[in-house]
Design a protein around this motif. Sequence first.
Motif, short mmCIF file in Angstrom:
data_model
loop_
_atom_site.label_atom_id
_atom_site.label_comp_id
_atom_site.label_asym_id
_atom_site.label_seq_id
_atom_site.Cartn_x
_atom_site.Cartn_y
_atom_site.Cartn_z
N LEU A 166 0.85 -1.18 0.00
CA LEU A 166 0.00 0.00 0.00
C LEU A 166 0.89 1.24 0.00
N VAL A 167 0.54 2.23 -0.79
CA VAL A 167 1.26 3.50 -0.82
C VAL A 167 0.31 4.59 -0.37
N LEU A 168 0.73 5.35 0.62
CA LEU A 168 -0.05 6.49 1.09
C LEU A 168 0.62 7.76 0.59
N THR A 169 -0.16 8.68 0.06
CA THR A 169 0.39 9.96 -0.40
C THR A 169 -0.45 11.10 0.14
N ASN A 170 0.16 12.26 0.24
CA ASN A 170 -0.53 13.48 0.67
C ASN A 170 -1.27 13.32 1.99
N VAL A 171 -0.60 12.78 2.99
CA VAL A 171 -1.21 12.59 4.31
C VAL A 171 -1.08 13.91 5.08
N PRO A 172 -2.22 14.51 5.46
CA PRO A 172 -2.17 15.78 6.19
C PRO A 172 -1.37 15.65 7.49
N GLY A 173 -0.47 16.58 7.72
CA GLY A 173 0.31 16.60 8.94
C GLY A 173 1.51 15.65 8.96
N TYR A 174 1.72 14.91 7.89
CA TYR A 174 2.85 13.97 7.85
C TYR A 174 4.16 14.73 7.76
N ASP A 175 5.10 14.35 8.59
CA ASP A 175 6.42 14.97 8.62
C ASP A 175 7.46 13.89 8.36
#
Length: 77
Positions: free
Chosen positions: A10-19
């Motif tokens: 699984l690839v997650l992109t554009n996660v709000p607040g991710y640093d």
Amino acid sequence: MNNLRTVGFLVLTNVPGYDEGEHFEAVRAFYRDIPEAEKKRMIWHNHYPQNKNVFRGLTPVVPNDAAHKEMYDMGGS
């Protein structure tokens, strides 16, 4: 979740607040700050027969292995 069950990736992109820096520091801290004895308790059974975990946990760097990687596998049964 279907991709994790069927494809296994699984690839997650554009996660709000991710640093990204915070993420990498947490990974570095895992490998830097956890005592070797504690890490040894997490190693897969086939790399450390005293442990019962067959598929979940830490896979150490294997000498002379082409991958040259260490990973931590986690998930449900």
